[in-house]
Design an enzyme around this catalytic site. Structure first.
Site, PDB file in Angstrom:
ATOM      1  N   SER A 596       0.922  -1.270   0.114  1.00  0.00           N
ATOM      2  CA  SER A 596       0.149  -0.082  -0.038  1.00  0.00           C
ATOM      3  C   SER A 596       0.928   1.147   0.098  1.00  0.00           C
ATOM      4  O   SER A 596       1.466   1.339  -1.036  1.00  0.00           O
ATOM      5  CB  SER A 596      -0.880   0.026   1.083  1.00  0.00           C
ATOM      6  OG  SER A 596      -2.101   0.770   1.133  1.00  0.00           O
ATOM      7  N   ASP A 687      -9.530  -5.440  -4.599  1.00  0.00           N
ATOM      8  CA  ASP A 687      -9.128  -4.225  -3.706  1.00  0.00           C
ATOM      9  C   ASP A 687      -9.909  -3.080  -3.986  1.00  0.00           C
ATOM     10  O   ASP A 687      -9.666  -2.535  -4.962  1.00  0.00           O
ATOM     11  CB  ASP A 687      -7.575  -4.210  -4.000  1.00  0.00           C
ATOM     12  CG  ASP A 687      -6.913  -2.959  -2.887  1.00  0.00           C
ATOM     13  OD1 ASP A 687      -7.694  -2.448  -2.474  1.00  0.00           O
ATOM     14  OD2 ASP A 687      -5.736  -2.747  -2.868  1.00  0.00           O
ATOM     15  N   HIS A 779      -7.556  -5.558  -0.276  1.00  0.00           N
ATOM     16  CA  HIS A 779      -6.299  -4.875  -0.012  1.00  0.00           C
ATOM     17  C   HIS A 779      -5.310  -5.576   0.765  1.00  0.00           C
ATOM     18  O   HIS A 779      -4.255  -5.184   0.419  1.00  0.00           O
ATOM     19  CB  HIS A 779      -6.676  -3.464   0.593  1.00  0.00           C
ATOM     20  CG  HIS A 779      -5.382  -2.481   0.562  1.00  0.00           C
ATOM     21  ND1 HIS A 779      -4.793  -2.083  -0.301  1.00  0.00           N
ATOM     22  CD2 HIS A 779      -4.971  -1.913   1.796  1.00  0.00           C
ATOM     23  CE1 HIS A 779      -4.044  -1.370  -0.204  1.00  0.00           C
ATOM     24  NE2 HIS A 779      -4.120  -1.204   0.846  1.00  0.00           N
TER      25      HIS A 779
HETATM   26  C1  LIG Z   1      -5.491   4.712   5.103  1.00  0.00           C
HETATM   27  C2  LIG Z   1      -4.972   3.606   4.149  1.00  0.00           C
HETATM   28  O1  LIG Z   1      -5.785   2.808   4.101  1.00  0.00           O
HETATM   29  N1  LIG Z   1      -4.016   3.854   3.489  1.00  0.00           N
HETATM   30  C3  LIG Z   1      -3.698   2.930   2.352  1.00  0.00           C
HETATM   31  C4  LIG Z   1      -3.263   3.546   1.221  1.00  0.00           C
HETATM   32  C5  LIG Z   1      -2.599   2.232   3.071  1.00  0.00           C
HETATM   33  O2  LIG Z   1      -1.351   2.409   3.021  1.00  0.00           O
HETATM   34  N2  LIG Z   1      -2.926   1.156   3.866  1.00  0.00           N
HETATM   35  C6  LIG Z   1      -2.264   0.408   4.593  1.00  0.00           C
HETATM   36  C7  LIG Z   1      -2.906   0.850   6.113  1.00  0.00           C
HETATM   37  C8  LIG Z   1      -2.109  -0.854   4.678  1.00  0.00           C
HETATM   38  O3  LIG Z   1      -1.133  -1.850   5.268  1.00  0.00           O
HETATM   39  O4  LIG Z   1      -2.784  -1.570   3.805  1.00  0.00           O
END
Ligand SMILES: CC(=O)N[C@@H](C)C(=O)N[C@@H](C)C(=O)O
Length: 803
Positions: A596, A687, A779
């Site tokens: 992410s 995702d 995700h």
């Molecule tokens: C706030 C959030 O979900 N940001 C995403 C882009 C991200 O980086 N998620 C993290 C929490 C993850 O580890 O999936």
């Protein structure tokens, strides 16, 4: 019977030669041993009539064959010996929890509620168990409500004090859909499976985004244990979604109140997963966020956490604060209660002192017997620590050993004693029993006993591999401290470094830089199976908590928005240089992996420093804000991280060309033309947070470029071959130079080596980009088989390019 030593694969995976096939098989066997290590998820202490304590541990283990988590319960009886020692007596076998979705013991410990959610809108089952049998069972049909929430966020189940009612959060019932027949719309409701009609979709209803896809809104219900009657709690007008319900203490025969978190209606619902900023006001309007409500044992105080600094700034996560409201059992709850700050937000964490509260949960009963001391687990820099918080004085103390770089997580309390797990990147979790020496009011000290337990087992091979490793938490000075930075943003950040205890032939192991997402999250020093696996393959790990991570004070968190792609990237470079400078890493053998926002950093690193990394792996990475902003469930996040404090005034669902240009400039895609690093990308097709197009765009561009380069190379090779043949013909006098001139073929100078050109072609056309798609993943990419295949391939990728 199958041969246990035989390869776990029926067919050779695409692209493997004999050597890599052997590596594939041996790594997969090792990874399987890591995967099987159980995880303790929760624990409850139950008191027997004799006053002895029994602990019920809920444990999970991935079941790769079924691609599910296997959950089971293990029981242990605690006995306190005369010499003050404590013994845990374990039952011979754990019990599989099968279809159990939730288990909640009653306050007296004499009953256990078991909830079983069903698939396909079949009835939800509620069972009430006594110590010997099921006492009651109720099936609640989907016309009343859907599955009971067990997500750790909306989730809330609460027994009332006389154990006659249970309040809980479940999906609202299915809303009526229009029915159509051959002749058009049908009035009234036809049965679902009538072959002469079909159900339409009806209006779209916005949900809570990533991880909540297909889930209906969370609503509040109460079930009576005696009659099985279920009632929806109506009249919650301002909040279409509610969660985290608890019963308020009440006097006998008086009204019984419920306290819960409400998420306001009227605004767009952004993805809520990992986002604490949308939790709304409970009982008061003077604070922008309140969650995890808990009553003190005497019922005089309602205590709750708040993410007001996140809500007010626009961050998806930030430093928490803890608050208290005075509560009266006799008076009606008042909407404008005075809120007392118990633990305020810490802006700048002074060296070694409390950095502020960063809690991801609070026990359902976090209280010591004095009635005003809470026990919490919270991030403190790169470690998870156990804290006591006095809700009257606001005093916070770290009670897990302050010299320990391990992470400590509270599971449950046994009276005034604490049952916790303690682990490190290279130590599987151990159970600890904490007890107080001295008395709570003066200088108290906590002692921690090691509890031997059969529940966290790992293979001899894993144990022996991990015993050859060591780890430390490093403090990394900020490089750009002279810039216009707050004090908290100029303080050192941290990186966890795990490596072999001894160097082989005086050479450093190849190093993997591990990057967390968020970016306002933190990599803790607790055990992670995937990281420990990579370390066991012979890699050092550099796990960087760049500025913007949680656990280091609010100014450090807020220093990053508006500077993503530069400040966080430079912090990672500085951490790498730090370990190279210490002689702990070899600059030619560095790989990076991240998910992410961690994938955003990984793809930025290989774009901004094309020669620095031997390999990279990005899991659902953010590669192009300009693309993501139009499709993600958190467009506000793109604005906040890219624009910083201006995000609130700039946010729109239809970004201008100017905004899109800024998004593009801050994204890894703007550096893609420079990238040379072999890259593995792992994507979850479902995702909603960072839709796959974001990562795919980057990889397709690289593949296209690679194809072009290969075409060019083939052309060059072809020309060189022709030239070589002609040279040799000419040399042997078999060709007339006048014929060459007539064909406009230049006369060759020196004969060239065809073999050399071929080798070049082979080495530069080796697979340098690879994409893996997981069709049913969201995700997190954490379904058992996905996690397994992902880290198997990451390990192989890094071994191939970085050993
Ligand atoms: C706030 C959030 O979900 N940001 C995403 C882009 C991200 O980086 N998620 C993290 C929490 C993850 O580890 O999936």
């Amino acid at each position: 019977m199958e041969n246990p030593g035989a390869s776990p694969f029926k067919d050779t995976p695409v692209g493997l030669d004999a050597n890599s096939e052997e590596e594939y098989f041996s790594q997969s066997t090792l990874l399987k041993e890591f995967t099987e290590i159980p995880t303790i998820e929760k624990a409850w202490t139950l008191k027997s009539n004799s006053g002895a304590s029994q602990v019920m541990f809920s444990i999970s283990q991935p079941n790769l064959l079924e691609n599910k988590k296997r959950r089971y319960a293990s029981f242990s009886h605690i006995s306190k010996e005369r010499d003050d020692s404590v013994q845990f007596h374990w039952d011979a076998f754990p019990i599989e929890m099968g279809t159990t979705s939730l288990m909640v013991p009653s306050p007296s410990g004499s009953k256990l509620l078991v909830v079983r959610n069903a698939e396909n809108d079949s009835p939800t089952r509620f069972e009430i168990w006594s110590s010997s049998q099921v006492e009651r069972e109720f099936h609640v049909p989907s016309s009343i409500h859907g599955s009971v929430y067990s997500d750790g966020w909306f989730e809330g189940i609460s027994w009332n004090s006389d154990e006659t009612l249970i309040a809980y959060i479940a999906e609202e019932p299915v809303s009526a859909k229009p029915t159509f027949t051959y002749y058009g719309n049908e009035k009234g409701n036809c049965p679902d499976k009538d072959c002469n009609s079909w159900k339409g979709q009806g209006d779209w209803e916005e949900g809570w985004g990533e991880a909540y896809d297909g889930k209906r809104l969370p609503k509040l219900f109460v079930i009576s244990i005696n009659s099985g009657e279920v009632r929806a709690v109506d009249g919650i007008e301002k909040s279409p979604s509610v969660g985290q319900v608890i019963w308020a203490p009440s006097a006998k025969d008086s009204l019984q109140y419920l306290v819960f978190v409400g998420w306001p209606s009227g605004t767009r619902k952004f993805g809520i997963k990992t986002d604490t900023k949308l939790s709304a006001v409970v009982l008061t309007e003077s604070i922008s966020s309140a969650f995890f409500p808990r009553f003190s044992p005497d019922g005089k105080f309602l205590v709750f956490l708040s993410s007001k600094s996140a809500v007010d700034s626009g961050a998806h996560n930030a430093t928490d604060s803890l608050h208290r409201i005075d509560w009266s059992i006799d008076a009606e709850p008042h909407p404008r209660n005075k809120i007392v700050d118990v633990v305020p937000v810490v802006m700048c964490a002074e060296d070694g002192s409390f950095p502020g509260l960063y809690c991801s949960n609070i026990l359902s009963n976090p209280w010591l017997s004095d009635g005003h001391t809470m026990i919490l687990s919270a991030a403190w820099g790169s470690t998870l620590v156990v804290l006591t918080v006095d809700i009257l004085s606001g005093d916070v103390s770290r009670i897990s050993p302050s010299t320990s770089e391990f992470s400590w997580d509270v599971l449950t309390l046994d009276g005034d004693n604490i049952i916790a797990v303690c682990s490190s990147p290279i130590d599987v979790p151990d159970i600890k029993y904490g007890y107080l020496v001295g008395n709570a009011s003066d200088n108290t000290k906590w002692n921690w006993l090691d509890i031997s337990s059969p529940i966290i087992k790992c293979s001899g091979k894993v144990r022996s591999l991990l015993s050859s490793k060591e780890f430390s938490i490093m403090s990394i000075p900020v490089r750009d401290a002279s810039e216009n930075l707050t004090k908290g943003a100029s303080k050192p950040y941290e990186a966890i470094f795990a490596s072999s205890k001894s160097k082989k032939h005086n050479a450093c192991d190849p190093m993997i830089v591990v990057l967390h997402g968020g970016p306002h999250c933190v990599s803790l020093s607790s055990f992670s199976k995937s990281s420990a696996f990579l370390c066991s393959l012979g890699f050092s790990l550099l796990i960087v908590n760049y500025r913007g991570s949680l656990g280091f004070g609010e100014e450090a968190v807020q220093s990053l928005p508006g500077r993503v792609g530069s400040q966080d990237v430079n912090d990672v470079f500085a951490a790498i240089d730090h370990v190279i400078g210490m002689g702990l890493a070899d600059q030619s053998k560095i790989a990076a992996v991240g998910i992410s926002h961690g994938g955003f950093l990984t793809t930025h690193l290989i774009g901004q420093a094309p020669d620095k990394f031997a390999a990279a792996a990005a899991r659902n990475p953010v590669c192009n804000f300009a693309l993501m902003v139009g499709t993600t469930d958190i467009p506000d996040w793109c604005y906040f991280e890219a624009f910083g404090s201006e995000a609130k005034s700039s946010f729109t669902a239809a970004p201008s060309a100017e905004h899109l240009a800024l998004f593009y400039d801050k994204s890894p895609i703007s550096h893609v033309s420079k990238v040379k690093t072999p890259t593995l990308m792992l994507l979850g097709v479902k995702d909603l947070r960072v839709p796959i197009t974001d990562g795919l765009q980057q990889m397709q561009e690289r593949m296209q470029k690679m194809e072009k380069q290969m075409e060019e190379q083939k052309k060059t090779v072809r020309q060189e071959v022709i030239a070589d043949v002609i040279a040799q013909l000419k040399h042997a006098g078999l060709i007339d130079p006048n014929i060459l001139a007539a064909l406009s073929i230049p006369s060759p100078s020196e004969p060239t080596s065809v073999q050399g050109a071929e080798q070049d072609q082979i080495s530069s056309s080796g697979v340098e980009v690879k994409v893996m798609m997981f069709p049913d993943d969201i995700h997190e990419l954490d379904r058992p088989r996905t996690d397994f295949e992902s880290f198997l391939n990451i390990g192989l990728w890094f071994k191939k390019y970085c050993s």
